[in-house]
Design an enzyme around this catalytic site. Sequence first.
Site, PDB file in Angstrom:
ATOM      1  N   GLY A 114      -4.234   2.768  -1.251  1.00  0.00           N
ATOM      2  CA  GLY A 114      -4.221   1.710  -0.681  1.00  0.00           C
ATOM      3  C   GLY A 114      -3.934   1.959   0.885  1.00  0.00           C
ATOM      4  N   GLU A 115      -3.615   0.678   1.607  1.00  0.00           N
ATOM      5  CA  GLU A 115      -3.689   0.707   3.007  1.00  0.00           C
ATOM      6  C   GLU A 115      -2.605   1.847   3.638  1.00  0.00           C
ATOM      7  OE1 GLU A 115      -1.327  -2.800   4.050  1.00  0.00           O
ATOM      8  OE2 GLU A 115      -1.413  -2.132   6.169  1.00  0.00           O
ATOM      9  N   THR A 137      -6.458  -0.954  -5.203  1.00  0.00           N
ATOM     10  CA  THR A 137      -5.072  -1.838  -4.961  1.00  0.00           C
ATOM     11  C   THR A 137      -5.403  -2.980  -5.925  1.00  0.00           C
ATOM     12  OG1 THR A 137      -3.930  -3.479  -3.787  1.00  0.00           O
ATOM     13  CG2 THR A 137      -5.756  -2.787  -2.857  1.00  0.00           C
ATOM     14  N   ILE A 138      -4.491  -3.614  -6.858  1.00  0.00           N
ATOM     15  CA  ILE A 138      -4.639  -4.422  -7.630  1.00  0.00           C
ATOM     16  C   ILE A 138      -4.650  -5.885  -6.564  1.00  0.00           C
ATOM     17  CG2 ILE A 138      -3.594  -3.489  -9.644  1.00  0.00           C
ATOM     18  CD1 ILE A 138      -1.174  -5.323  -9.160  1.00  0.00           C
ATOM     19  N   ASP A 139      -4.206  -5.857  -5.432  1.00  0.00           N
ATOM     20  CA  ASP A 139      -4.170  -6.877  -4.695  1.00  0.00           C
ATOM     21  C   ASP A 139      -5.133  -7.412  -4.158  1.00  0.00           C
ATOM     22  OD1 ASP A 139      -1.395  -6.349  -5.010  1.00  0.00           O
ATOM     23  OD2 ASP A 139      -1.120  -5.425  -3.287  1.00  0.00           O
ATOM     24  N   MET A 181       1.840 -10.435  -8.926  1.00  0.00           N
ATOM     25  CA  MET A 181       1.753  -9.408  -7.668  1.00  0.00           C
ATOM     26  C   MET A 181       0.745 -10.136  -6.642  1.00  0.00           C
ATOM     27  SD  MET A 181       2.420  -5.728  -9.213  1.00  0.00           S
ATOM     28  CE  MET A 181       4.124  -5.320  -9.156  1.00  0.00           C
ATOM     29  N   HIS A 279       4.759  -4.930 -13.329  1.00  0.00           N
ATOM     30  CA  HIS A 279       4.056  -3.969 -13.417  1.00  0.00           C
ATOM     31  C   HIS A 279       3.175  -4.052 -14.732  1.00  0.00           C
ATOM     32  CE1 HIS A 279       6.959  -2.921 -10.513  1.00  0.00           C
ATOM     33  NE2 HIS A 279       6.295  -2.151  -9.940  1.00  0.00           N
ATOM     34  N   LEU A 280       3.180  -4.914 -15.502  1.00  0.00           N
ATOM     35  CA  LEU A 280       2.026  -4.958 -16.750  1.00  0.00           C
ATOM     36  C   LEU A 280       0.792  -5.228 -16.035  1.00  0.00           C
ATOM     37  CD1 LEU A 280       3.829  -7.616 -19.120  1.00  0.00           C
ATOM     38  CD2 LEU A 280       3.498  -4.820 -19.331  1.00  0.00           C
TER      39      LEU A 280
HETATM   40  O1  F6P Z   1       0.215  -3.209  -3.719  1.00  0.00           O
HETATM   41  C1  F6P Z   1       0.265  -3.341  -5.136  1.00  0.00           C
HETATM   42  C2  F6P Z   1       1.555  -3.866  -5.619  1.00  0.00           C
HETATM   43  O2  F6P Z   1       1.438  -3.657  -7.209  1.00  0.00           O
HETATM   44  C3  F6P Z   1       2.052  -5.020  -4.897  1.00  0.00           C
HETATM   45  O3  F6P Z   1       1.118  -6.245  -5.696  1.00  0.00           O
HETATM   46  C4  F6P Z   1       3.367  -4.880  -5.284  1.00  0.00           C
HETATM   47  O4  F6P Z   1       4.107  -6.128  -4.309  1.00  0.00           O
HETATM   48  C5  F6P Z   1       3.970  -3.793  -5.103  1.00  0.00           C
HETATM   49  O5  F6P Z   1       2.634  -3.157  -5.345  1.00  0.00           O
HETATM   50  C6  F6P Z   1       4.982  -3.236  -6.010  1.00  0.00           C
HETATM   51  O6  F6P Z   1       4.946  -1.861  -5.744  1.00  0.00           O
HETATM   52  P1  F6P Z   1       6.124  -0.816  -6.376  1.00  0.00           P
HETATM   53  O7  F6P Z   1       6.686  -1.587  -7.446  1.00  0.00           O
HETATM   54  O8  F6P Z   1       5.418   0.138  -6.804  1.00  0.00           O
HETATM   55  O9  F6P Z   1       7.163  -0.622  -5.210  1.00  0.00           O
END
Ligand code: F6P
Length: 366
Positions: A114-115, A137-139, A181, A279-280
């Site tokens: 991702g970014e 990225t799922i976002d 998310m 995280h599902l």
């Molecule tokens: O960028 C993906 C993402 O799942 C976001 O939607 C969420 O805010 C973040 O990562 C959570 O990341 P982690 O729980 O892995 O720190």
Amino acid sequence: MYKQIGILTGGGDAPGLNAAIRAVVRTAVGEFGMNCVGIEDSFEGVLGETHTRHLTTKSVSGILPRGGTILGTRNRGHFVKTVGGKQIFAELPISEALANLDILGIEALVVIGGEGSLVIAEEFHKRGFPVIGVPKTIDNDLAATEFTFGFMTAIDIATEALDRLHTTAASHDRVMILEVMGRNTGWIALHAGLAGSADIILIPEIPFSFDSIAEKVRAREQSGSRFTNIVVAEGATELGKKEMYQDDEEMRLGGIGMHVSRRVEEMTGKESRCVVLGHLQRGGSPNAFDRMLGTNFGACAVRALASGETGCMVALQAGRVVTVPLSEACHNVKKVQVDGQMVRTARDIGISFAAPKEMRARLAAI
Ligand code: F6P
């Protein structure tokens, strides 16, 4: 032509990562006769006692439908430090990584991330090391690409959750809230809200008011629908307020769903429950779209490297995979357009974004 390339996955996992890894290996080995080295745990794998593994078409056999990443990933490693809310590149790890890549005989890198990971990839490129980025990225919040893999699977999961919440909401006449998310964008909430027939969608791009939420819940009640389904993006905010964090230090978003649930209960007297999908949305098998996109991105990335491109990211634009400079790709966040077609469609079919009254007139004029 490179004799040997490396591949790594960085940042949060997303369904489709293994599809991309498999495509990179198959294309590099099968089509171009390169060796392929898998770097484990993101860029961390080329620091200290390096951990890498030789990847062959055999070793990636059977991974296409698997969730997660066979290479492992890390969110925050040694490369970026956050000082006073700003990200700073640590020079030492980059030099160490470049020296180790040289020792390992890795001549170029495919960075799937991702970014955050793509910004690190850009630093490698600036130091003359050939690199191609593959966005995930799922976002779905990277501006340069119409879609990232992982997003469609996340929407499927959120939609199924909404379907399930629907039946229990209707049985108990409750207000059900699903927190999804998306960081500071509302793509998952908007798409899943439409597909899963939410009554209210709260996204960061449209600040909401509790009065408007309560008004919608009451209006539904009066029309005979005694339950309400709300989908809220983790980055959504009440007008004039800041986003909520479950961890201020690490800046991990979360908590808005529970906050909305409590306030709605107080204001409407209706029972409310909140589900945080978490995280599902990232785990498990990718859907067909994400397998295809991951595969196409992976193969196109190797073709780009083989043709001498570097400092680029593969991106989906107008249905075709193209390459765009990393500098442009990783610094621009793609927000939901408030005047876009999807928002308009949602409003036309009666979904509320709970915009405060004073903003509603502006939205209606769009
Ligand atoms: O960028 C993906 C993402 O799942 C976001 O939607 C969420 O805010 C973040 O990562 C959570 O990341 P982690 O729980 O892995 O720190």
